[in-house]
Each structure stands twice: as C-alpha cells, then as structure tokens.
Motif scaffolding. Structure first.
Motif, PDB file in Angstrom:
ATOM      1  N   VAL A  83       0.876  -1.173   0.000  1.00 23.46           N
ATOM      2  CA  VAL A  83       0.000   0.000   0.000  1.00 23.46           C
ATOM      3  C   VAL A  83       0.910   1.219   0.000  1.00 23.46           C
ATOM      4  N   TYR A  84       0.409   2.317  -0.534  1.00 27.34           N
ATOM      5  CA  TYR A  84       1.248   3.493  -0.764  1.00 27.34           C
ATOM      6  C   TYR A  84       0.697   4.721  -0.051  1.00 27.34           C
ATOM      7  N   CYS A  85       1.613   5.564   0.400  1.00 24.01           N
ATOM      8  CA  CYS A  85       1.235   6.833   1.017  1.00 24.01           C
ATOM      9  C   CYS A  85       2.336   7.848   0.730  1.00 24.01           C
ATOM     10  N   THR A  86       2.059   9.093   1.045  1.00 25.23           N
ATOM     11  CA  THR A  86       3.017  10.167   0.794  1.00 25.23           C
ATOM     12  C   THR A  86       2.972  11.176   1.925  1.00 25.23           C
ATOM     13  N   GLY A  87       4.055  11.877   2.091  1.00 30.77           N
ATOM     14  CA  GLY A  87       4.124  12.925   3.097  1.00 30.77           C
ATOM     15  C   GLY A  87       3.771  14.297   2.552  1.00 30.77           C
ATOM     16  N   THR A  88       3.395  14.374   1.245  1.00 38.35           N
ATOM     17  CA  THR A  88       3.040  15.671   0.663  1.00 38.35           C
ATOM     18  C   THR A  88       1.625  15.641   0.102  1.00 38.35           C
ATOM     19  N   LEU A  89       0.929  16.724   0.288  1.00 42.23           N
ATOM     20  CA  LEU A  89      -0.419  16.839  -0.256  1.00 42.23           C
ATOM     21  C   LEU A  89      -0.373  16.811  -1.782  1.00 42.23           C
ATOM     22  N   ASP A  90       0.655  17.407  -2.384  1.00 43.46           N
ATOM     23  CA  ASP A  90       0.762  17.436  -3.843  1.00 43.46           C
ATOM     24  C   ASP A  90       0.829  16.025  -4.429  1.00 43.46           C
ATOM     25  N   ALA A  91       1.641  15.159  -3.856  1.00 41.61           N
ATOM     26  CA  ALA A  91       1.738  13.789  -4.363  1.00 41.61           C
ATOM     27  C   ALA A  91       0.417  13.042  -4.172  1.00 41.61           C
ATOM     28  N   ALA A  92      -0.268  13.287  -3.065  1.00 40.73           N
ATOM     29  CA  ALA A  92      -1.570  12.662  -2.844  1.00 40.73           C
ATOM     30  C   ALA A  92      -2.596  13.163  -3.865  1.00 40.73           C
ATOM     31  N   GLU A 123       8.573   2.120   4.035  1.00 42.90           N
ATOM     32  CA  GLU A 123       9.878   2.327   3.409  1.00 42.90           C
ATOM     33  C   GLU A 123       9.705   3.250   2.220  1.00 42.90           C
ATOM     34  N   ASN A 124      10.803   3.846   1.756  1.00 48.16           N
ATOM     35  CA  ASN A 124      10.744   4.679   0.561  1.00 48.16           C
ATOM     36  C   ASN A 124      10.175   3.868  -0.593  1.00 48.16           C
ATOM     37  N   ASP A 125       9.345   4.505  -1.406  1.00 44.78           N
ATOM     38  CA  ASP A 125       8.738   3.846  -2.569  1.00 44.78           C
ATOM     39  C   ASP A 125       9.739   3.851  -3.721  1.00 44.78           C
ATOM     40  N   PRO A 126      10.308   2.688  -4.075  1.00 42.80           N
ATOM     41  CA  PRO A 126      11.321   2.652  -5.127  1.00 42.80           C
ATOM     42  C   PRO A 126      10.771   2.966  -6.517  1.00 42.80           C
ATOM     43  N   ASN A 127       9.445   2.901  -6.709  1.00 45.07           N
ATOM     44  CA  ASN A 127       8.867   3.275  -7.997  1.00 45.07           C
ATOM     45  C   ASN A 127       9.193   4.727  -8.342  1.00 45.07           C
ATOM     46  N   LEU A 128       9.294   5.549  -7.327  1.00 42.44           N
ATOM     47  CA  LEU A 128       9.605   6.965  -7.531  1.00 42.44           C
ATOM     48  C   LEU A 128      11.015   7.309  -7.093  1.00 42.44           C
ATOM     49  N   THR A 129      11.404   6.871  -5.906  1.00 40.12           N
ATOM     50  CA  THR A 129      12.668   7.333  -5.337  1.00 40.12           C
ATOM     51  C   THR A 129      13.886   6.787  -6.059  1.00 40.12           C
ATOM     52  N   ASN A 130      13.795   5.606  -6.623  1.00 40.59           N
ATOM     53  CA  ASN A 130      14.953   5.033  -7.308  1.00 40.59           C
ATOM     54  C   ASN A 130      14.957   5.349  -8.804  1.00 40.59           C
ATOM     55  N   LYS A 131      13.808   5.713  -9.349  1.00 38.36           N
ATOM     56  CA  LYS A 131      13.693   5.874 -10.793  1.00 38.36           C
ATOM     57  C   LYS A 131      13.588   7.329 -11.226  1.00 38.36           C
ATOM     58  N   ARG A 132      12.661   8.070 -10.629  1.00 32.02           N
ATOM     59  CA  ARG A 132      12.380   9.408 -11.133  1.00 32.02           C
ATOM     60  C   ARG A 132      12.802  10.534 -10.204  1.00 32.02           C
ATOM     61  N   PHE A 133      12.775  10.283  -8.915  1.00 31.88           N
ATOM     62  CA  PHE A 133      13.047  11.362  -7.963  1.00 31.88           C
ATOM     63  C   PHE A 133      14.025  10.889  -6.888  1.00 31.88           C
ATOM     64  N   PRO A 134      15.299  10.742  -7.220  1.00 35.09           N
ATOM     65  CA  PRO A 134      16.280  10.293  -6.222  1.00 35.09           C
ATOM     66  C   PRO A 134      16.275  11.194  -4.986  1.00 35.09           C
ATOM     67  N   GLY A 135      16.382  10.562  -3.835  1.00 32.70           N
ATOM     68  CA  GLY A 135      16.376  11.306  -2.583  1.00 32.70           C
ATOM     69  C   GLY A 135      14.990  11.457  -1.976  1.00 32.70           C
ATOM     70  N   ASN A 136      13.966  10.999  -2.670  1.00 33.30           N
ATOM     71  CA  ASN A 136      12.578  11.000  -2.193  1.00 33.30           C
ATOM     72  C   ASN A 136      12.020  12.386  -1.857  1.00 33.30           C
ATOM     73  N   PRO A 137      12.118  13.367  -2.786  1.00 33.31           N
ATOM     74  CA  PRO A 137      11.531  14.684  -2.516  1.00 33.31           C
ATOM     75  C   PRO A 137      10.004  14.652  -2.454  1.00 33.31           C
ATOM     76  N   THR A 138       9.377  13.622  -3.039  1.00 30.29           N
ATOM     77  CA  THR A 138       7.915  13.512  -2.981  1.00 30.29           C
ATOM     78  C   THR A 138       7.445  12.861  -1.681  1.00 30.29           C
ATOM     79  N   LEU A 139       8.396  12.442  -0.844  1.00 29.78           N
ATOM     80  CA  LEU A 139       8.072  11.750   0.406  1.00 29.78           C
ATOM     81  C   LEU A 139       7.093  10.609   0.151  1.00 29.78           C
ATOM     82  N   SER A 140       7.409   9.769  -0.830  1.00 30.61           N
ATOM     83  CA  SER A 140       6.564   8.642  -1.220  1.00 30.61           C
ATOM     84  C   SER A 140       7.042   7.371  -0.534  1.00 30.61           C
ATOM     85  N   TYR A 141       6.071   6.654   0.054  1.00 30.73           N
ATOM     86  CA  TYR A 141       6.392   5.478   0.854  1.00 30.73           C
ATOM     87  C   TYR A 141       5.467   4.320   0.495  1.00 30.73           C
TER      88      TYR A 141
END
Length: 137
Positions: free
Chosen positions: A43-52, A77-95
């Motif tokens: 299941v997926y969640c984010t720490g930013t309203l924009d990503a939600a 854990e960090n969501d590798p769909n975003l953090t490893n592919k498109r947004f290194p460092g997890n700026p979208t706070l995607s988990y």
C-alpha cells in the motif's frame, strides 16, 4: 512518545477514488489505483499533499477524487517506484508498506492540478507504458 515528539508527528496522505471512512484500513491485495489489474503486495502513502493529489487525480474510476490522512499500522519504506527511478532522494516523500494504512480523516479542502498539468502527466505515463515501463512495482 514525549510531548515534543507528538507536536511534530509526521503526517501521511493517500490519494484515491475509493469512498472510505474514519478507521477503515487500506490493505495490500487489491488492484492498483491506476488500473494495472494485478493485486498489489504493497500500500502506498506520501508525506506531501501534492503527491496525494496526483494519486487522486490519476486513479481509475468514476468516483470523486479523494485524499485521506492515514497512519501506517506497520513499518514503511521509501517507494522505489519513484525514489529510485524518477526522484532520487525522495523529494515527494513517497512510501510503501506491506501493512495496512488506517484512515484518520478525509482532506476535503484541496484544489487539484490544472487541466494542462494533468494532461501532461497522463501523456508521460502513457509514454512510459508504451515503452514497457512499469508504473507500479
């Protein structure tokens, strides 16, 4: 948890078209919000309203776009769909988590992205899919 820690508690959001209520659990084992068909083991969640907002706006279905404030019931854990592919460092706070997310509240006062931004994102996702890329792992 100390008083100081609770003052700065991390908030998580989940964007969808599902109609959920306070206390409901978002659990693994269902198809993706994005219509990929196979049941997800996360299941997926984010720490930013924009990503939600993106999650709600891009979710398949006819229901209204919804954003929920959620709390993880287990480790995330960090969501590798975003953090490893498109947004290194997890700026979208995607988990992601293998444990449920509990709905705490619905965010009702938000304004989505412009039609142009939404179309640009949909075009990019269509291009990725045409190239054989996985949107959700």
């Amino acid at each position: 948890m100390s008083t100081n820690e609770s003052m700065f508690r991390k908030q998580y959001f989940h964007g969808t078209r599902a109609n959920l209520s306070h206390g409901d659990l978002i659990v693994p084992g269902y198809a993706s919000n994005f219509g990929e068909g196979k049941p997800l083991s996360w299941v997926y969640c984010t720490g930013t309203l924009d990503a939600a907002m993106w999650g709600a706006e891009l979710a398949v279905g006819d229901g209204p776009e919804r954003i929920y404030l959620v709390e993880p019931t287990g480790p995330i854990e960090n969501d590798p769909n975003l953090t490893n592919k498109r947004f290194p460092g997890n700026p979208t706070l995607s988990y992601r988590s293998r444990e449920a997310l509990r709905v705490v509240a619905e965010v009702t006062n938000w304004q989505g992205h412009s039609p142009e931004q939404l179309q640009h994102m949909k075009d990019g996702l269509a291009r990725l899919k045409a190239e054989g890329g996985e949107i959700i792992d």
